[in-house]
Design an enzyme around this catalytic site. Structure first.
Site, PDB file in Angstrom:
ATOM      1  N   TYR A   8      -4.571  14.137  -3.098  1.00  0.00           N
ATOM      2  CA  TYR A   8      -4.994  13.785  -1.593  1.00  0.00           C
ATOM      3  C   TYR A   8      -6.265  14.586  -1.100  1.00  0.00           C
ATOM      4  CZ  TYR A   8      -3.807  10.193   1.722  1.00  0.00           C
ATOM      5  OH  TYR A   8      -3.742   9.132   2.593  1.00  0.00           O
ATOM      6  N   ASP A  57      -9.814  13.834   7.653  1.00  0.00           N
ATOM      7  CA  ASP A  57      -9.087  12.706   7.003  1.00  0.00           C
ATOM      8  C   ASP A  57      -9.092  13.295   5.406  1.00  0.00           C
ATOM      9  OD1 ASP A  57      -7.913  10.348   6.298  1.00  0.00           O
ATOM     10  OD2 ASP A  57      -9.645   9.595   6.040  1.00  0.00           O
ATOM     11  N   HIS A 107       1.484   4.247  -3.103  1.00  0.00           N
ATOM     12  CA  HIS A 107       1.484   5.610  -3.135  1.00  0.00           C
ATOM     13  C   HIS A 107       2.516   6.415  -3.803  1.00  0.00           C
ATOM     14  CE1 HIS A 107      -1.946   6.269  -0.708  1.00  0.00           C
ATOM     15  NE2 HIS A 107      -1.401   5.631   0.516  1.00  0.00           N
ATOM     16  N   HIS A 145      -9.659   7.803   3.519  1.00  0.00           N
ATOM     17  CA  HIS A 145      -9.686   6.254   4.125  1.00  0.00           C
ATOM     18  C   HIS A 145     -10.976   5.856   4.593  1.00  0.00           C
ATOM     19  CE1 HIS A 145      -5.570   8.126   4.918  1.00  0.00           C
ATOM     20  NE2 HIS A 145      -5.232   6.631   4.478  1.00  0.00           N
ATOM     21  N   HIS A 185       0.657  -1.294  -0.178  1.00  0.00           N
ATOM     22  CA  HIS A 185      -0.067   0.101   0.010  1.00  0.00           C
ATOM     23  C   HIS A 185       0.927   0.996   0.011  1.00  0.00           C
ATOM     24  CE1 HIS A 185      -3.510   2.517   1.347  1.00  0.00           C
ATOM     25  NE2 HIS A 185      -2.583   3.159   1.804  1.00  0.00           N
ATOM     26  N   GLU A 186       1.802   1.365   0.831  1.00  0.00           N
ATOM     27  CA  GLU A 186       2.665   2.482   0.929  1.00  0.00           C
ATOM     28  C   GLU A 186       3.484   2.639  -0.356  1.00  0.00           C
ATOM     29  OE1 GLU A 186       2.276   4.640   3.138  1.00  0.00           O
ATOM     30  OE2 GLU A 186       0.930   3.324   4.384  1.00  0.00           O
ATOM     31  N   GLU A 219      -6.033   6.427  -2.329  1.00  0.00           N
ATOM     32  CA  GLU A 219      -6.082   5.461  -1.206  1.00  0.00           C
ATOM     33  C   GLU A 219      -6.445   3.981  -1.875  1.00  0.00           C
ATOM     34  OE1 GLU A 219      -5.213   4.711   1.812  1.00  0.00           O
ATOM     35  OE2 GLU A 219      -4.211   6.582   1.638  1.00  0.00           O
TER      36      GLU A 219
HETATM   37 ZN   LIG Z   1      -2.571   5.278   2.327  1.00  0.00          ZN
END
Ligand SMILES: [Zn+2]
Lengths: 353, 102
Positions: A188, A270, A177, A275, A173-174, A197
């Site tokens: 974002y 957020d 990005h 998310h 996941h990271e 995301e």
């Molecule tokens: Zn993320």
């Protein structure tokens, strides 16, 4: 031949111009990444002018975007909040013995291999960017993040969360990005942020499925599985298959993710609920991948990746635009049956009526 | 004085962890009231910029800490992305978050 190509590039574009391309605002494109790499390469060329031909060829080979360049560097923050920290494991070195360090190294490797073997992508920027990760960040730190150029992972508080490196899909996941920032550069915020995301969940989940050689119908489609301690009533942070069911715990609350557009969450927190609402495109991907059968990366993943690289996917894209582009791409790549399956998936989550 | 702290953002959203936590110092035992007021003073919360630090370029999953102080009609909010480099503000955040955890 490769040497000749690089020389001609350096000859045509002066370094100051490469630098300005590299710094330009449209920056998070592969073009910028290539410019930056080329600028680095120019410097290498200038400083290594006296090197013999064989050595120059090797330097060229490493920096040429077409040559796979897997170079992992793992650091420890030693529980401070300063990163990257101390280098503790680099490419081809032996296991360190520290679980988080070795999980990060192996997870980066599995992610690099997925992009290279399945999508033909050479690291995050497609020109062989080093993969840098820092573990043991902060004290009892319950998070993992991408800071724009590297990944940072916490150990968790040991009460509700354990270390964030133990879920391969979190590492995937990271790193995704990074891929998004070098391709579509999805803003974002709001729906484009939720798409950003979702891309990370989709590619992170595929990295894990690929590593386990799991078919779409056999995968758990969970994000953050195994990070909760046994104190928590829940299986993971998010469920792509059944949004809203990942946890329901007195300390954390109940998983708020919507499974359908009619439950879309409007919020200022957020970054506009990135998310929370990412579950809608997440579920569309799950529905398409399982409807098509086989491995998720064979068709669904390739469609998503092709759209991510399409100029038509603008930075502030919303769900509807992304859905339309994936349906068009499905038709172009695999024909009407797959296009219809994509359409059905987006209809099921209410993005397309 | 009413002090509110909230952790915004991060890898995942957890309704209770990410909810704003508020404390009215007037309702606290003297020692705890003094402790919070001292930390707020040391962190110069009333004086520092509303956005103390912004996340780095193209970040994702970064947490931002939001502290709001109210005293009568006066209200001031400070947003600081991790890592919080201001040691006094970090101490205040640490105290408030640990306190709300108990
Ligand atoms: Zn993320």
């Amino acid at each position: 031949m490769m040497l000749k190509k690089v020389h001609s590039l350096c000859g045509i574009i002066p370094p100051y111009m490469l630098e300005s391309i590299s710094k330009a605002e449209l920056a998070n494109t592969e073009g910028r990444a290539a410019a930056r790499r080329t600028l680095a390469l120019t410097t290498v060329l200038q400083t290594k002018r006296r090197m013999d031909g064989a050595r120059i060829s090797r330097v060229m080979a490493v920096k040429d975007g077409s040559i796979p360049h897997k170079n992992r560097r793992i650091y420890t923050c030693n529980n401070s909040e300063s990163y990257p920290g101390t280098l503790v494991r680099s490419e081809e070195s032996d296991p360190n013995g520290d679980t988080a360090i070795d999980e990060c190294y192996e997870g980066f490797g599995a992610t690099f291999d997925f992009y290279k073997k399945i999508l033909g992508r050479n690291s995050l920027d497609n020109t062989g960017m080093d993969l840098i990760g820092s573990v043991h960040y902060g004290k009892s730190y319950n998070n993992a993040f991408w800071n724009g150029s590297q990944m940072i992972f916490g150990d968790g508080d040991g009460i509700y969360f354990s270390r964030f490196t133990q879920a391969l899909e979190v590492i995937g996941h990271e790193l995704a990005h990074g891929v998004t920032s070098y391709t579509a550069g999805l803003e974002y915020q709001g729906q484009s942020g939720a798409l950003n995301e979702s891309m990370s969940d989709v590619f992170g989940s595929m990295v894990k499925q690929h590593h386990l050689r799991q078919k779409a119908t056999d995968a758990d489609w969970l994000i953050g599985k195994g990070i909760f301690t046994n104190q928590v009533q829940g299986v993971a942070f998010r469920s792509m298959k059944a949004p809203g069911t990942a946890y329901n715990d007195p300390h954390l609350g109940k998983d708020p993710q919507p499974a359908h557009m009619k439950e879309f969450i409007h919020t200022t927190e957020d970054n506009g609920g990135v998310h929370k609402n990412c579950s809608i495109p997440n579920r569309a991907f799950y529905l398409l991948a399982t409807a098509l059968g086989g491995y998720s990366w064979e068709k669904a993943g390739r469609i998503w990746y092709a759209v991510l690289r399409q100029p038509e996917l603008v930075k502030n894209a919303d769900f509807v635009l992304f859905a339309k582009l994936t349906c068009e791409m499905a038709l172009k790549m695999y024909g009407e049956t797959v296009r219809d399956a994509a359409l059905a998936a987006w209809k099921a989550v209410g993005v397309i009526n | 004085m009413i002090v509110t702290v909230q952790v915004d953002g991060g890898f995942a959203f957890f309704p209770k962890l990410n909810a704003a936590k508020t404390v009215d110092t007037e309702t606290l035992p003297t020692e705890e009231k003094k402790r919070i007021e001292t930390l707020v003073k040391e962190a110069r919360v009333w004086d520092i910029s509303e956005v103390l630090s912004e996340p780095p370029r193209h970040p994702a999953d970064v947490q931002t800490f939001v502290v709001t102080v109210r005293d009568g009609d006066r209200v001031h909010q400070v947003r600081a992305a991790e890592p919080v480099t201001d040691a006094a503000l970090a101490s205040l955040l640490d105290f408030l978050l640990k306190r709300s955890d108990e």
